[in-house]
Design a protein around this motif. Structure first.
Motif, PDB file in Angstrom:
ATOM      1  N   THR A   1     -11.650  -2.092   7.092  1.00 16.64           N
ATOM      2  CA  THR A   1     -11.669  -0.728   6.559  1.00 16.64           C
ATOM      3  C   THR A   1     -10.725   0.165   7.351  1.00 16.64           C
ATOM      4  O   THR A   1      -9.933   0.934   6.781  1.00 16.64           O
ATOM      5  N   LEU A   2     -10.773   0.067   8.679  1.00 13.54           N
ATOM      6  CA  LEU A   2      -9.894   0.871   9.527  1.00 13.54           C
ATOM      7  C   LEU A   2      -8.430   0.527   9.287  1.00 13.54           C
ATOM      8  O   LEU A   2      -7.567   1.425   9.219  1.00 13.54           O
ATOM      9  N   GLU A   3      -8.138  -0.763   9.175  1.00 12.79           N
ATOM     10  CA  GLU A   3      -6.756  -1.184   8.932  1.00 12.79           C
ATOM     11  C   GLU A   3      -6.238  -0.651   7.595  1.00 12.79           C
ATOM     12  O   GLU A   3      -5.087  -0.230   7.470  1.00 12.79           O
ATOM     13  N   PHE A   4      -7.104  -0.671   6.592  1.00 15.95           N
ATOM     14  CA  PHE A   4      -6.735  -0.173   5.270  1.00 15.95           C
ATOM     15  C   PHE A   4      -6.484   1.334   5.306  1.00 15.95           C
ATOM     16  O   PHE A   4      -5.464   1.836   4.817  1.00 15.95           O
ATOM     17  N   TYR A   5      -7.424   2.081   5.903  1.00 13.80           N
ATOM     18  CA  TYR A   5      -7.265   3.536   5.980  1.00 13.80           C
ATOM     19  C   TYR A   5      -5.995   3.913   6.752  1.00 13.80           C
ATOM     20  O   TYR A   5      -5.272   4.841   6.374  1.00 13.80           O
ATOM     21  N   ARG A   6      -5.725   3.205   7.843  1.00  7.79           N
ATOM     22  CA  ARG A   6      -4.542   3.530   8.633  1.00  7.79           C
ATOM     23  C   ARG A   6      -3.255   3.206   7.881  1.00  7.79           C
ATOM     24  O   ARG A   6      -2.260   3.947   7.965  1.00  7.79           O
ATOM     25  N   ALA A   7      -3.252   2.113   7.109  1.00  3.50           N
ATOM     26  CA  ALA A   7      -2.058   1.751   6.345  1.00  3.50           C
ATOM     27  C   ALA A   7      -1.740   2.811   5.300  1.00  3.50           C
ATOM     28  O   ALA A   7      -0.573   3.139   5.060  1.00  3.50           O
ATOM     29  N   VAL A   8      -2.770   3.366   4.677  1.00  2.67           N
ATOM     30  CA  VAL A   8      -2.572   4.337   3.601  1.00  2.67           C
ATOM     31  C   VAL A   8      -2.358   5.743   4.141  1.00  2.67           C
ATOM     32  O   VAL A   8      -1.591   6.529   3.577  1.00  2.67           O
ATOM     33  N   TYR A   9      -3.028   6.066   5.263  1.00  3.11           N
ATOM     34  CA  TYR A   9      -2.924   7.409   5.842  1.00  3.11           C
ATOM     35  C   TYR A   9      -2.481   7.303   7.303  1.00  3.11           C
ATOM     36  O   TYR A   9      -3.297   7.405   8.232  1.00  3.11           O
ATOM     37  N   PRO A  10      -1.195   7.075   7.547  1.00  5.97           N
ATOM     38  CA  PRO A  10      -0.703   6.825   8.914  1.00  5.97           C
ATOM     39  C   PRO A  10      -0.864   8.019   9.850  1.00  5.97           C
ATOM     40  O   PRO A  10      -0.905   7.830  11.073  1.00  5.97           O
ATOM     41  N   ASN A  11      -0.968   9.241   9.326  1.00  2.84           N
ATOM     42  CA  ASN A  11      -1.029  10.427  10.184  1.00  2.84           C
ATOM     43  C   ASN A  11      -2.398  11.103  10.220  1.00  2.84           C
ATOM     44  O   ASN A  11      -2.560  12.136  10.869  1.00  2.84           O
ATOM     45  N   ALA A  12      -3.368  10.556   9.507  1.00  2.00           N
ATOM     46  CA  ALA A  12      -4.706  11.156   9.494  1.00  2.00           C
ATOM     47  C   ALA A  12      -5.498  10.688  10.708  1.00  2.00           C
ATOM     48  O   ALA A  12      -5.580   9.481  10.965  1.00  2.00           O
TER      49      ALA A  12
ATOM     50  N   ALA B   1       0.829  -1.196   0.000  1.00  2.00           N
ATOM     51  CA  ALA B   1       0.000   0.000   0.000  1.00  2.00           C
ATOM     52  C   ALA B   1       0.865   1.248   0.000  1.00  2.00           C
ATOM     53  O   ALA B   1       1.838   1.329   0.744  1.00  2.00           O
ATOM     54  N   PRO B   2       0.529   2.221  -0.840  1.00  2.00           N
ATOM     55  CA  PRO B   2       1.235   3.502  -0.752  1.00  2.00           C
ATOM     56  C   PRO B   2       0.880   4.183   0.556  1.00  2.00           C
ATOM     57  O   PRO B   2      -0.172   3.918   1.155  1.00  2.00           O
ATOM     58  N   SER B   3       1.741   5.029   1.023  1.00  2.00           N
ATOM     59  CA  SER B   3       1.516   5.740   2.277  1.00  2.00           C
ATOM     60  C   SER B   3       1.560   7.230   2.001  1.00  2.00           C
ATOM     61  O   SER B   3       2.550   7.733   1.457  1.00  2.00           O
ATOM     62  N   TYR B   4       0.472   7.939   2.358  1.00  2.00           N
ATOM     63  CA  TYR B   4       0.387   9.370   2.092  1.00  2.00           C
ATOM     64  C   TYR B   4       0.454  10.144   3.406  1.00  2.00           C
ATOM     65  O   TYR B   4      -0.240   9.806   4.369  1.00  2.00           O
ATOM     66  N   ASP B   5       1.271  11.185   3.420  1.00  2.00           N
ATOM     67  CA  ASP B   5       1.442  11.995   4.621  1.00  2.00           C
ATOM     68  C   ASP B   5       0.358  13.070   4.667  1.00  2.00           C
ATOM     69  O   ASP B   5       0.566  14.209   4.252  1.00  2.00           O
ATOM     70  N   VAL B   6      -0.790  12.692   5.159  1.00  2.00           N
ATOM     71  CA  VAL B   6      -1.926  13.607   5.271  1.00  2.00           C
ATOM     72  C   VAL B   6      -2.267  13.746   6.752  1.00  2.00           C
ATOM     73  O   VAL B   6      -2.665  12.780   7.393  1.00  2.00           O
ATOM     74  N   ASP B   7      -2.096  14.949   7.296  1.00  2.00           N
ATOM     75  CA  ASP B   7      -2.432  15.167   8.700  1.00  2.00           C
ATOM     76  C   ASP B   7      -3.413  16.313   8.908  1.00  2.00           C
ATOM     77  O   ASP B   7      -3.741  16.651  10.048  1.00  2.00           O
ATOM     78  N   ASP B   8      -3.873  16.914   7.810  1.00  2.00           N
ATOM     79  CA  ASP B   8      -4.817  18.027   7.937  1.00  2.00           C
ATOM     80  C   ASP B   8      -6.255  17.610   7.657  1.00  2.00           C
ATOM     81  O   ASP B   8      -7.144  18.437   7.522  1.00  2.00           O
ATOM     82  N   THR B   9      -6.495  16.295   7.563  1.00  2.00           N
ATOM     83  CA  THR B   9      -7.829  15.777   7.241  1.00  2.00           C
ATOM     84  C   THR B   9      -8.181  14.638   8.184  1.00  2.00           C
ATOM     85  O   THR B   9      -7.393  13.699   8.348  1.00  2.00           O
ATOM     86  N   ALA B  10      -9.351  14.721   8.809  1.00  2.00           N
ATOM     87  CA  ALA B  10      -9.831  13.660   9.693  1.00  2.00           C
ATOM     88  C   ALA B  10     -10.855  12.803   8.969  1.00  2.00           C
ATOM     89  O   ALA B  10     -11.603  13.290   8.116  1.00  2.00           O
ATOM     90  N   ILE B  11     -10.881  11.512   9.310  1.00  2.00           N
ATOM     91  CA  ILE B  11     -11.859  10.572   8.750  1.00  2.00           C
ATOM     92  C   ILE B  11     -12.796  10.137   9.865  1.00  2.00           C
ATOM     93  O   ILE B  11     -12.338   9.630  10.897  1.00  2.00           O
TER      94      ILE B  11
END
Length: 486
Positions: A208-219, A182-192
């Motif tokens: 779903t949570l595991e997938f979102y966390r893997a892709v967006y580690p800082n969101a 999975a690619p990892s994107y440094d996004v910390d200005d957006t909450a899910i």
């Protein structure tokens, strides 16, 4: 849920059935367009629909459905021969897969083979065909093939009906959980924020949570759900993936269509972000749905920044799903599936008083058919050319009827418009709705983020060009539509 072993047998038998029958007829006791999508995949052409007393004819007299003629059995039987086959689509699951019907054609007895499917089995067969295609593409590219074992659990469910097998490489759209990086994107200005009941079947919400966390580690990720329904295993998943859990008490009154339940979980999640985090944007979605496109947050942020609002009432546009779900001719009709925007704007959307009394709400409801009849009577050119001056009486009547049509989403979106955009002139609903879409909304297509819905196997969405509004149509509205008369 469907029987996986049965679906495996059905797939092979249906492929053989389609190859042996070039004179195929369809019997329905339920209506589901996905069966036609499967037939297209198998290159199976259906002659007509057989039904002596079709269910839908009792309410809507018709001589055809999906472009196919509807014929009574005696009328159709004159066309039967040794290569005739019948497909039966039934709502109730049956143990058998194939059966036969006895007919007399020109005085001679004839046994007609029949294949029996439910809507869920139709989609499961389609999904299985796509997975087989994936394996073949892996082999053609010289890549290690995914092992056939547990394919259904390893691949993201629910994507295949959005794929056109004639033009798209399915490996781009489906990902294998055992092999993908999975690619990892440094996004910390957006909450899910995920709201609603937890889906424990197949660990759907947890995955779903595991997938979102893997892709967006800082969101920041928040789950807003009900008290007393969380398992220890789910709590562990949330803790491991730094997910905030909000356990809310269900409102005493659900409201019409459970609108108070929808608003409570959404509002508590958005309020937590507003009061405790410094994020600029927020995505509100549901616990029974998943966005499988890796870059969905980047996509939404870029769209918001590319298309600023055309008014000063909001910080930015609000992203919602278009396609079938947002109606051009049903004012303020959207869906609760997804909302993305500035935190302050999304808070305004959900911050409305709960519905205390549903009596008036129900009294304002009208039958859906009334809306459809009215839309048919209005000239399509009226809306394409925006020449409302020549159709003032019709438009006035249309707005009057639409003011009586209410569902949960229309109810709270109208409240949001009145409270934060402008007073709502209910005699000009359609014009105001189009102006609202042009100024403050942004419609995205569901397949652009590889949308998946766990709740209904047989409720896959497709674009209804006659009534839906996809991204392209929304863009045309923004660029070329003059709404100065609102």
């Amino acid at each position: 849920m469907f029987d996986t072993a049965k679906v495996r047998r059905m797939t092979a038998e249906l492929i053989k059935f389609a190859g042996e029958r070039d004179n195929v007829w369809l019997i329905l006791d339920t209506i589901n367009i996905n069966v036609m999508i499967l037939f297209r995949r198998l290159k199976m052409r259906v002659k007509a629909i057989l039904s002596d007393v079709p269910i839908y004819l009792a309410k809507t007299p018709a001589e055809e459905l999906w472009g196919l003629p509807v014929l009574k059995t005696p009328e159709a039987a004159t066309n039967f021969n040794e290569r005739t086959g019948i497909i039966i689509l039934t709502e109730k699951p049956m143990s058998l897969i194939q059966t036969t019907f006895d007919f007399a054609v020109s005085g001679q007895p004839l046994k007609i083979p029949a294949f029996v499917m439910t809507p869920e089995e139709v989609l499961a067969i389609y999904d299985r065909l796509t997975i087989i295609n994936i394996i073949q593409q892996y082999q053609a590219d010289g890549l290690p093939s995914p092992a056939p074992k547990d394919l259904a659990a390893r691949f993201a469910r629910g994507l295949t009906t959005f794929l056109n097998p004639d033009s798209q490489n399915v490996k781009i759209r489906l990902w294998d959980r055992n092999y993908f990086v999975a690619p990892s994107y440094d996004v910390d200005d957006t909450a899910i924020v995920l709201r609603g009941q937890i889906v424990y079947e197949n660990r759907y919400t947890a995955k779903t949570l595991e997938f979102y966390r893997a892709v967006y580690p800082n969101a920041p990720i928040i789950v807003s759900t009900w008290k007393n329904e969380l398992t220890d295993e789910f709590r562990t998943v949330c803790k491991k993936n730094s997910v905030v859990l909000l356990e809310n008490i269900q409102p005493a009154l659900p409201g019409f269509g459970h609108i108070n339940y929808q608003l409570e979980n959404a509002l508590k999640g958005v309020l937590y972000v507003k009061e405790n985090l410094r994020t600029k944007y927020i995505l509100v979605t549901r616990t029974d749905q998943r966005l499988n496109k890796f870059d969905f947050l980047l996509r939404f942020r870029n769209l918001i920044q590319t298309f600023p609002p055309l008014g000063d009432k909001l910080h930015g546009r609000i992203i919602i799903f278009g396609t079938l779900l947002t109606k051009k001719y049903l004012p303020f009709s959207i869906t609760d599936f997804l909302m993305f925007g500035h935190v302050a704007d999304i808070f305004k959307v959900y911050n409305i008083p709960p519905l205390r009394d549903a009596t008036e709400f129900r009294a304002r409801m009208i039958h859906w058919k009334t809306f459809l009849d009215m839309r048919r009577k209005l000239s399509r050119a009226t809306f394409v050319k925006c020449d409302f001056a020549e159709h003032g009486a019709k438009l006035k009547k249309f707005n009057k009827i639409m003011n009586r049509f209410v569902n949960t989403d229309i109810f709270w979106l109208k409240n949001f418009y009145r409270n934060h955009i402008a007073p709502l002139d209910e005699t000009r609903l359609l014009e105001t709705w189009w102006r609202f879409m042009q100024q403050y909304l942004l419609l995205v297509d569901m397949d652009s983020v590889a949308f998946d819905w766990a709740k209904y196997e047989d409720h896959r969405r497709y674009c209804d060009e006659a009534t839906g509004t996809d991204f392209s149509q929304w863009l045309e509205l923004c660029r070329n539509f003059n709404v100065d008369w609102v």
